[in-house]
Write a protein that holds these residues in place. Sequence first.
Motif, PDB file in Angstrom:
ATOM      1  N   ALA A  13      40.846 -15.607 -16.882  1.00 10.22           N
ATOM      2  CA  ALA A  13      42.300 -15.469 -16.958  1.00 10.22           C
ATOM      3  C   ALA A  13      42.923 -15.107 -15.615  1.00 10.22           C
ATOM      4  O   ALA A  13      44.115 -15.366 -15.388  1.00 10.22           O
ATOM      5  CB  ALA A  13      42.658 -14.414 -18.010  1.00 10.22           C
ATOM      6  N   ASP A  14      42.156 -14.501 -14.729  1.00  9.21           N
ATOM      7  CA  ASP A  14      42.662 -14.127 -13.407  1.00  9.21           C
ATOM      8  C   ASP A  14      42.439 -15.212 -12.370  1.00  9.21           C
ATOM      9  O   ASP A  14      42.701 -14.996 -11.173  1.00  9.21           O
ATOM     10  CB  ASP A  14      41.990 -12.830 -12.945  1.00  9.21           C
ATOM     11  CG  ASP A  14      42.316 -11.662 -13.848  1.00  9.21           C
ATOM     12  OD1 ASP A  14      43.468 -11.597 -14.339  1.00  9.21           O
ATOM     13  OD2 ASP A  14      41.436 -10.808 -14.073  1.00  9.21           O
ATOM     14  N   GLY A  15      41.937 -16.358 -12.796  1.00  9.81           N
ATOM     15  CA  GLY A  15      41.675 -17.438 -11.864  1.00  9.81           C
ATOM     16  C   GLY A  15      40.331 -17.337 -11.165  1.00  9.81           C
ATOM     17  O   GLY A  15      40.004 -18.190 -10.329  1.00  9.81           O
ATOM     18  N   ARG A  16      39.543 -16.328 -11.482  1.00 12.33           N
ATOM     19  CA  ARG A  16      38.227 -16.171 -10.860  1.00 12.33           C
ATOM     20  C   ARG A  16      37.268 -17.198 -11.432  1.00 12.33           C
ATOM     21  O   ARG A  16      37.201 -17.400 -12.640  1.00 12.33           O
ATOM     22  CB  ARG A  16      37.698 -14.759 -11.130  1.00 12.33           C
ATOM     23  CG  ARG A  16      36.329 -14.471 -10.540  1.00 12.33           C
ATOM     24  CD  ARG A  16      35.903 -13.049 -10.860  1.00 12.33           C
ATOM     25  NE  ARG A  16      35.666 -12.872 -12.276  1.00 12.33           N
ATOM     26  CZ  ARG A  16      34.485 -12.522 -12.826  1.00 12.33           C
ATOM     27  NH1 ARG A  16      33.445 -12.336 -12.043  1.00 12.33           N
ATOM     28  NH2 ARG A  16      34.372 -12.358 -14.124  1.00 12.33           N
ATOM     29  N   GLU A  17      36.523 -17.861 -10.551  1.00 15.25           N
ATOM     30  CA  GLU A  17      35.550 -18.837 -11.037  1.00 15.25           C
ATOM     31  C   GLU A  17      34.364 -18.118 -11.651  1.00 15.25           C
ATOM     32  O   GLU A  17      33.717 -17.285 -11.018  1.00 15.25           O
ATOM     33  CB  GLU A  17      35.081 -19.740  -9.900  1.00 15.25           C
ATOM     34  CG  GLU A  17      34.130 -20.833 -10.387  1.00 15.25           C
ATOM     35  CD  GLU A  17      33.773 -21.825  -9.300  1.00 15.25           C
ATOM     36  OE1 GLU A  17      34.639 -22.642  -8.939  1.00 15.25           O
ATOM     37  OE2 GLU A  17      32.628 -21.759  -8.814  1.00 15.25           O
ATOM     38  N   LEU A  18      34.061 -18.457 -12.904  1.00 15.91           N
ATOM     39  CA  LEU A  18      32.922 -17.873 -13.602  1.00 15.91           C
ATOM     40  C   LEU A  18      31.646 -18.637 -13.297  1.00 15.91           C
ATOM     41  O   LEU A  18      30.605 -18.050 -12.984  1.00 15.91           O
ATOM     42  CB  LEU A  18      33.181 -17.871 -15.108  1.00 15.91           C
ATOM     43  CG  LEU A  18      34.357 -17.032 -15.595  1.00 15.91           C
ATOM     44  CD1 LEU A  18      34.622 -17.293 -17.070  1.00 15.91           C
ATOM     45  CD2 LEU A  18      34.094 -15.545 -15.353  1.00 15.91           C
ATOM     46  N   THR A  19      31.706 -19.945 -13.414  1.00 14.13           N
ATOM     47  CA  THR A  19      30.563 -20.803 -13.138  1.00 14.13           C
ATOM     48  C   THR A  19      31.067 -22.226 -12.967  1.00 14.13           C
ATOM     49  O   THR A  19      32.245 -22.511 -13.233  1.00 14.13           O
ATOM     50  CB  THR A  19      29.512 -20.713 -14.257  1.00 14.13           C
ATOM     51  OG1 THR A  19      28.334 -21.425 -13.863  1.00 14.13           O
ATOM     52  CG2 THR A  19      30.031 -21.275 -15.573  1.00 14.13           C
ATOM     53  N   VAL A  58      25.987 -14.900  -6.754  1.00 15.76           N
ATOM     54  CA  VAL A  58      25.127 -13.931  -6.088  1.00 15.76           C
ATOM     55  C   VAL A  58      25.045 -12.667  -6.942  1.00 15.76           C
ATOM     56  O   VAL A  58      26.055 -12.079  -7.310  1.00 15.76           O
ATOM     57  CB  VAL A  58      25.675 -13.594  -4.682  1.00 15.76           C
ATOM     58  CG1 VAL A  58      24.847 -12.489  -4.033  1.00 15.76           C
ATOM     59  CG2 VAL A  58      25.686 -14.838  -3.810  1.00 15.76           C
ATOM     60  N   GLY A  59      23.833 -12.277  -7.277  1.00 16.87           N
ATOM     61  CA  GLY A  59      23.624 -11.086  -8.088  1.00 16.87           C
ATOM     62  C   GLY A  59      23.834 -11.274  -9.569  1.00 16.87           C
ATOM     63  O   GLY A  59      23.680 -10.326 -10.351  1.00 16.87           O
ATOM     64  N   GLU A  60      24.174 -12.475 -10.005  1.00 15.26           N
ATOM     65  CA  GLU A  60      24.415 -12.725 -11.428  1.00 15.26           C
ATOM     66  C   GLU A  60      23.110 -12.650 -12.203  1.00 15.26           C
ATOM     67  O   GLU A  60      22.080 -13.174 -11.790  1.00 15.26           O
ATOM     68  CB  GLU A  60      25.062 -14.099 -11.610  1.00 15.26           C
ATOM     69  CG  GLU A  60      25.427 -14.434 -13.041  1.00 15.26           C
ATOM     70  CD  GLU A  60      26.187 -15.742 -13.167  1.00 15.26           C
ATOM     71  OE1 GLU A  60      26.464 -16.164 -14.312  1.00 15.26           O
ATOM     72  OE2 GLU A  60      26.501 -16.357 -12.118  1.00 15.26           O
ATOM     73  N   ALA A  70      16.034 -24.948  -9.902  1.00 13.64           N
ATOM     74  CA  ALA A  70      17.069 -24.776  -8.889  1.00 13.64           C
ATOM     75  C   ALA A  70      17.449 -23.297  -8.932  1.00 13.64           C
ATOM     76  O   ALA A  70      18.010 -22.825  -9.921  1.00 13.64           O
ATOM     77  CB  ALA A  70      18.279 -25.655  -9.202  1.00 13.64           C
ATOM     78  N   VAL A  71      17.105 -22.558  -7.895  1.00 13.58           N
ATOM     79  CA  VAL A  71      17.133 -21.098  -7.997  1.00 13.58           C
ATOM     80  C   VAL A  71      18.538 -20.529  -8.115  1.00 13.58           C
ATOM     81  O   VAL A  71      18.696 -19.371  -8.514  1.00 13.58           O
ATOM     82  CB  VAL A  71      16.401 -20.449  -6.798  1.00 13.58           C
ATOM     83  CG1 VAL A  71      14.939 -20.818  -6.807  1.00 13.58           C
ATOM     84  CG2 VAL A  71      17.045 -20.871  -5.469  1.00 13.58           C
ATOM     85  N   GLY A  72      19.558 -21.310  -7.801  1.00 15.46           N
ATOM     86  CA  GLY A  72      20.929 -20.846  -7.959  1.00 15.46           C
ATOM     87  C   GLY A  72      21.622 -21.432  -9.166  1.00 15.46           C
ATOM     88  O   GLY A  72      22.848 -21.412  -9.248  1.00 15.46           O
ATOM     89  N   GLN A  73      20.820 -21.936 -10.140  1.00 13.55           N
ATOM     90  CA  GLN A  73      21.386 -22.607 -11.301  1.00 13.55           C
ATOM     91  C   GLN A  73      20.635 -22.190 -12.569  1.00 13.55           C
ATOM     92  O   GLN A  73      19.454 -21.855 -12.521  1.00 13.55           O
ATOM     93  CB  GLN A  73      21.241 -24.135 -11.165  1.00 13.55           C
ATOM     94  CG  GLN A  73      21.714 -24.714  -9.845  1.00 13.55           C
ATOM     95  CD  GLN A  73      23.179 -25.073  -9.867  1.00 13.55           C
ATOM     96  OE1 GLN A  73      23.744 -25.383 -10.911  1.00 13.55           O
ATOM     97  NE2 GLN A  73      23.807 -25.031  -8.704  1.00 13.55           N
ATOM     98  N   VAL A  74      21.344 -22.216 -13.693  1.00 19.15           N
ATOM     99  CA  VAL A  74      20.689 -22.223 -14.997  1.00 19.15           C
ATOM    100  C   VAL A  74      20.701 -23.667 -15.475  1.00 19.15           C
ATOM    101  O   VAL A  74      21.764 -24.273 -15.633  1.00 19.15           O
ATOM    102  CB  VAL A  74      21.403 -21.332 -16.023  1.00 19.15           C
ATOM    103  CG1 VAL A  74      20.726 -21.462 -17.394  1.00 19.15           C
ATOM    104  CG2 VAL A  74      21.391 -19.879 -15.582  1.00 19.15           C
TER     105      VAL A  74
END
Length: 756
Positions: free
Chosen positions: A125-131, A158-160, A224-228
């Motif tokens: 809702a704040d415009g922050r990208e979740l994924t 990062v850190g997720e 892919a280490v930065g992906q689920v």
Amino acid sequence: MKFTDGFWRIREGVQISYATEVRDVRAEAKRFTTYAAVKKVTRRGDTLNAPLITAECFSPAEGVIGVRITHHSGTRRPGPDFALAGAADGVGAVRRDGTVTELASGPLTLRLDSSGPWTLAFHDADGRELTRANAKSTAFATTAEGAHHMIGRLALGVGEQVYGLGERFTPFVKNGQVVDVWQADGGTSSEQAYKNVPFYLSSRGYGVFVNHPGKVSFEVGSEAVGQVQFSVADQTLEYYVVAGPTPKDVLARYTALTGRPALPPAWSFGLWLTTSFTTSYDEGTVMSFVDGMAERGIPLSVFHFDCFWMREYQWCDFAWDPDVFPDPAGMLARLKAKGLRISLWINPYIAQKSPLFDEAARLGHLVHRPDGDVWQWDLWQAGMGLVDFTSPDARAWFQSKLKPLLDQGVDSFKTDFGERIPTDVVWHDGSDPERMHNYYTHLYNRTVFELLEKERGQGEAVLFARSATAGGQQYPVHWGGDCWSSFEAMAESLRGGLSLSLSGFGFWSHDIGGFEGTPDPAVFKRWLAFGLLSSHSRLHGSSSYRVPWEFGDEAVEVARRFTRLKHRLMPYLYGAAVTAHRTGVPMMRPMVLEFPHDPACRPLDRQYLLGADLLVAPVFAEDGEVEVYLPEGTWTHLLTGERVTGPVWRTERHGYDSLPLYVREGAVLPLAGDDSRPDGDWLAEPTLLVHPSAAPAYTRTVTVPGLTGAPAAVFRLRREGDLLRVTAEGTDARFTVRVAGGASATGAGEVTVPLA
């Protein structure tokens, strides 16, 4: 499943086609569909001899956005499918601005910009990208064997950190793990799981549900280490991103979609005792256990008969072994006269020696092979067949065999097994065998649960189920399966339960003392405290009894202490159960669920909150040493009254009669006056144990349910200077208000007590 060979290369024999650029967007009021080429198109000839990937974007419910990616849409879809709630025509709103198409649903927005590389970005809702699903995140692949897979990937920040995916006994944080959502009877000491749920929850405040009942392969930052990454052997892959912003919000939205847990009856929260699995027992043995518990002052609520209540080689034909139990109806009546509820073990298999096998085969109620033969094997029971719960007639037939047991006085069933479901079979309704493998348990548990609701009434049905998948939370309770009798297995059981709770399941239990082997008395006594501070509590084992006196006099004292403590806590615990039923927020809550903004809480898997206000840290060592983390605020030990200010890590040492058990600042624990049973009259002189905050405007409202449907009482607490005023609504009964470590007062209607 891995498709790549490192970052640059594809595995030998694998061909992958990635969504590369948007070629068209077709927008409607509440949804849009986009078509992606799998290569850069620079001229018309590039559109020949090349596939498209279709991505349909929609919202079934506020705060939930679905993406359905398809290669070939003409593939037959025989089912089964998860039953999901939500608006059929969607609830989202589509907006287009030049090359940008957005789908908004409550606090969640999906954004597609067709001017650049393929990207689906999800924002809060704040415009922050979740994924986001960006380059190489939407694809299909074929293997050397000719299998076709649809692949989705969503980025990890990062850190997720990632949680859930069912009851998994591997590390609590799933980053770095390969998780195949595929039912298996693997015990608690392996990567396999009895309860596989294709849903994960992110520490960034969103969840992802892959809407596929068959095998879903997750690579959680492991390929892919930065992906689920999640993939299915199909032509279509559908996933839902579920908004927060808090983990509780995610679970509320997810369980609204897949189903909220039923509310178990109050009696089910008491102590269950079983015969154990392969032990020798008859009515004399059973009565000696029941009377022994009573003589030692350990309240018992449920007695469970495990497998050998039936005749050997004949499971399940639902007939008592006449050589061991010549008068089952009389025995059950005698047990009921002692105030007990009764549970029986069952499974969905019919052994060949049982007369029911021929009956079921003749009626067509058993699963068949493609050649028309009944599917059979000798694993577990000789020549057993499998009840085909896709058939309405088979479900009714199965229920008809259970009803006479309910008429005898049985109250609940332990629905064991349901994981080893074959894929080389034909189902009555034409279901795809691969998709049915995980889903079978859902039909099995639903069949039994619905019978209990019909015969016992809504609010009185409860199972003790081992296997489940998405939506299975509707049919509680679930227990953690076969574990060893060790501290390590005790810890892995807790990890499984916490993972399950972040997968939408509100209620969970485990075998106190462990299932396999005979626990050391130290293990048994530590496990007692853990088990009786869990949602549901059961003493059960494999080849040895689990009555406390088998483990010494101190074990008897520990069992008595914590059983009676749980009974006193029942008004508070039942309130947490009602919350789970209404919102999907579980009774046993990982620390990250209550304190998502405290980084120290995110990996914690050896402590939890029981309800919103009671922190429990089981002891996993014979010497009683335990580490516990207390988040910000003042915490009061429930048993000793010690006050500790957090955030702080503590190393404590506890005797067998204690463990870290802290009450949160500001909490009010309603306590029952009667500690002899879990379903007593909670409004008969209850105590409100108050742990006030220092806030000058401290207020709190506490609801205590009435007995057997009687109206609830509402207690309103308000600080007035150095006094705490408590008014009661809905009851004329006397009640006591006790400030932790301070004064107390008793009265009716209104009570005032000093805070200092």
